[in-house]
Design a protein around this motif. Sequence first.
Motif, mmCIF file in Angstrom:
data_model
loop_
_atom_site.group_PDB
_atom_site.id
_atom_site.type_symbol
_atom_site.label_atom_id
_atom_site.label_comp_id
_atom_site.label_asym_id
_atom_site.label_seq_id
_atom_site.Cartn_x
_atom_site.Cartn_y
_atom_site.Cartn_z
ATOM 1 N N GLY A 131 0.790 -1.215 0.000
ATOM 2 C CA GLY A 131 0.000 0.000 0.000
ATOM 3 C C GLY A 131 0.824 1.267 0.000
ATOM 4 N N GLU A 132 0.154 2.349 0.369
ATOM 5 C CA GLU A 132 0.750 3.675 0.386
ATOM 6 C C GLU A 132 0.334 4.384 1.669
ATOM 7 N N GLU A 133 1.152 5.363 2.079
ATOM 8 C CA GLU A 133 0.820 6.181 3.243
ATOM 9 C C GLU A 133 1.053 7.648 2.919
ATOM 10 N N PHE A 134 0.156 8.470 3.391
ATOM 11 C CA PHE A 134 0.317 9.923 3.297
ATOM 12 C C PHE A 134 0.180 10.461 4.710
ATOM 13 N N ILE A 135 1.164 11.248 5.139
ATOM 14 C CA ILE A 135 1.175 11.791 6.499
ATOM 15 C C ILE A 135 1.405 13.290 6.428
ATOM 16 N N ILE A 136 0.663 14.031 7.229
ATOM 17 C CA ILE A 136 0.921 15.463 7.396
ATOM 18 C C ILE A 136 1.025 15.727 8.900
ATOM 19 N N VAL A 137 2.066 16.444 9.275
ATOM 20 C CA VAL A 137 2.313 16.724 10.689
ATOM 21 C C VAL A 137 1.439 17.890 11.131
ATOM 22 N N SER A 151 14.215 11.423 7.677
ATOM 23 C CA SER A 151 13.712 12.797 7.568
ATOM 24 C C SER A 151 13.074 13.192 8.886
ATOM 25 N N VAL A 152 13.170 14.471 9.219
ATOM 26 C CA VAL A 152 12.450 15.018 10.367
ATOM 27 C C VAL A 152 11.474 16.042 9.808
ATOM 28 N N LEU A 153 10.194 15.865 10.112
ATOM 29 C CA LEU A 153 9.150 16.744 9.609
ATOM 30 C C LEU A 153 8.551 17.552 10.748
ATOM 31 N N GLY A 154 8.194 18.800 10.452
ATOM 32 C CA GLY A 154 7.561 19.673 11.427
ATOM 33 C C GLY A 154 6.138 20.000 11.020
ATOM 34 N N PRO A 155 5.446 20.817 11.808
ATOM 35 C CA PRO A 155 4.052 21.167 11.518
ATOM 36 C C PRO A 155 3.867 21.673 10.080
ATOM 37 N N GLY A 156 2.894 21.099 9.398
ATOM 38 C CA GLY A 156 2.592 21.479 8.021
ATOM 39 C C GLY A 156 3.352 20.675 6.990
ATOM 40 N N ASP A 157 4.448 20.003 7.394
ATOM 41 C CA ASP A 157 5.200 19.166 6.470
ATOM 42 C C ASP A 157 4.428 17.877 6.204
ATOM 43 N N SER A 158 4.643 17.296 5.018
ATOM 44 C CA SER A 158 3.975 16.038 4.693
ATOM 45 C C SER A 158 4.942 15.092 4.013
ATOM 46 N N ILE A 159 4.579 13.827 3.989
ATOM 47 C CA ILE A 159 5.354 12.794 3.317
ATOM 48 C C ILE A 159 4.370 11.786 2.734
ATOM 49 N N TYR A 160 4.677 11.289 1.541
ATOM 50 C CA TYR A 160 3.830 10.320 0.835
ATOM 51 C C TYR A 160 4.775 9.236 0.333
ATOM 52 N N PHE A 161 4.514 7.975 0.707
ATOM 53 C CA PHE A 161 5.437 6.919 0.318
ATOM 54 C C PHE A 161 4.742 5.582 0.103
ATOM 55 N N ASN A 162 5.458 4.701 -0.623
ATOM 56 C CA ASN A 162 5.013 3.319 -0.800
ATOM 57 C C ASN A 162 5.423 2.556 0.445
ATOM 58 N N SER A 163 4.443 1.964 1.135
ATOM 59 C CA SER A 163 4.731 1.353 2.427
ATOM 60 C C SER A 163 5.315 -0.050 2.320
ATOM 61 N N ILE A 164 5.540 -0.550 1.097
ATOM 62 C CA ILE A 164 6.223 -1.835 0.930
ATOM 63 C C ILE A 164 7.708 -1.680 1.266
ATOM 64 N N VAL A 165 8.225 -0.444 1.157
ATOM 65 C CA VAL A 165 9.616 -0.163 1.546
ATOM 66 C C VAL A 165 9.665 -0.104 3.081
ATOM 67 N N PRO A 166 10.602 -0.821 3.706
ATOM 68 C CA PRO A 166 10.676 -0.809 5.172
ATOM 69 C C PRO A 166 10.780 0.625 5.712
ATOM 70 N N HIS A 167 9.944 0.908 6.727
ATOM 71 C CA HIS A 167 9.863 2.266 7.252
ATOM 72 C C HIS A 167 9.550 2.271 8.742
ATOM 73 N N ASN A 168 9.790 3.425 9.365
ATOM 74 C CA ASN A 168 9.470 3.619 10.775
ATOM 75 C C ASN A 168 9.061 5.075 10.963
ATOM 76 N N VAL A 169 8.014 5.269 11.736
ATOM 77 C CA VAL A 169 7.519 6.600 12.055
ATOM 78 C C VAL A 169 7.525 6.721 13.577
ATOM 79 N N SER A 170 8.142 7.801 14.102
ATOM 80 C CA SER A 170 8.199 7.972 15.551
ATOM 81 C C SER A 170 8.348 9.450 15.900
ATOM 82 N N ALA A 171 8.174 9.742 17.178
ATOM 83 C CA ALA A 171 8.375 11.110 17.653
ATOM 84 C C ALA A 171 9.855 11.429 17.598
ATOM 85 N N HIS A 172 10.166 12.660 17.229
ATOM 86 C CA HIS A 172 11.550 13.131 17.228
ATOM 87 C C HIS A 172 11.683 14.076 18.424
#
Length: 187
Positions: A131-137, A151-172
């Motif tokens: 699948g795919e993921e779209f995230i906006i902070v 990558s480190v994203l702040g308020p208003g930043d977004s990221i869109y990616f194919n989730s088949i690629v190994p990934h991790n999302v966490s608080a910075h």
Amino acid sequence: MDSKIGDRIKSFREKQDISVDELAERTGLEAEFLKAVESDDMYPSLGPLLKIARALGVRLGTFLDDQVSRDPLVVRLDEREEELTMHRHKDVAEFKYYSLGKGKSDRHMEPFFVEILPESGEDKTLSSHEGEEFIIVHSGQLSVTYGKEESVLGPGDSIYFNSIVPHNVSAHGDEKVEIYAVLYFPE
């Protein structure tokens, strides 16, 4: 919500006359983990829930839905309900997911408002799923590892990616992060 997600998973499994061991074999997940999911509503990430849904032949949203389908679906800020709590360590709820699609049963995307606690930064284990993921902070700083890229994203930043690629999302850092995330899982 009248029944927990773990209860719904168990119900689907039992209706199909599938044992926990058989579900473990179909998903590649440990039987002990599946028992914890069914009894304690414990989830380390969405990946295992997706594997369980696939093995049972249902959409991930089936575990979240009421039987009512609304179109258009409006979710007011004060009506949001926490649907999923993700734990990597049994005593700390690191991710709190608020479904923004619950009630629209024919959906193809899973939209969430997510609170990510600072403790999430302690585990940088990568996961992947179709699948795919779209995230906006919305607030705070979000750390995203995508393959070997960080990558480190702040308020208003977004990221869109194919989730088949190994990934991790966490608080910075040491503050909570709030994000809006839309996940798409192909049928």
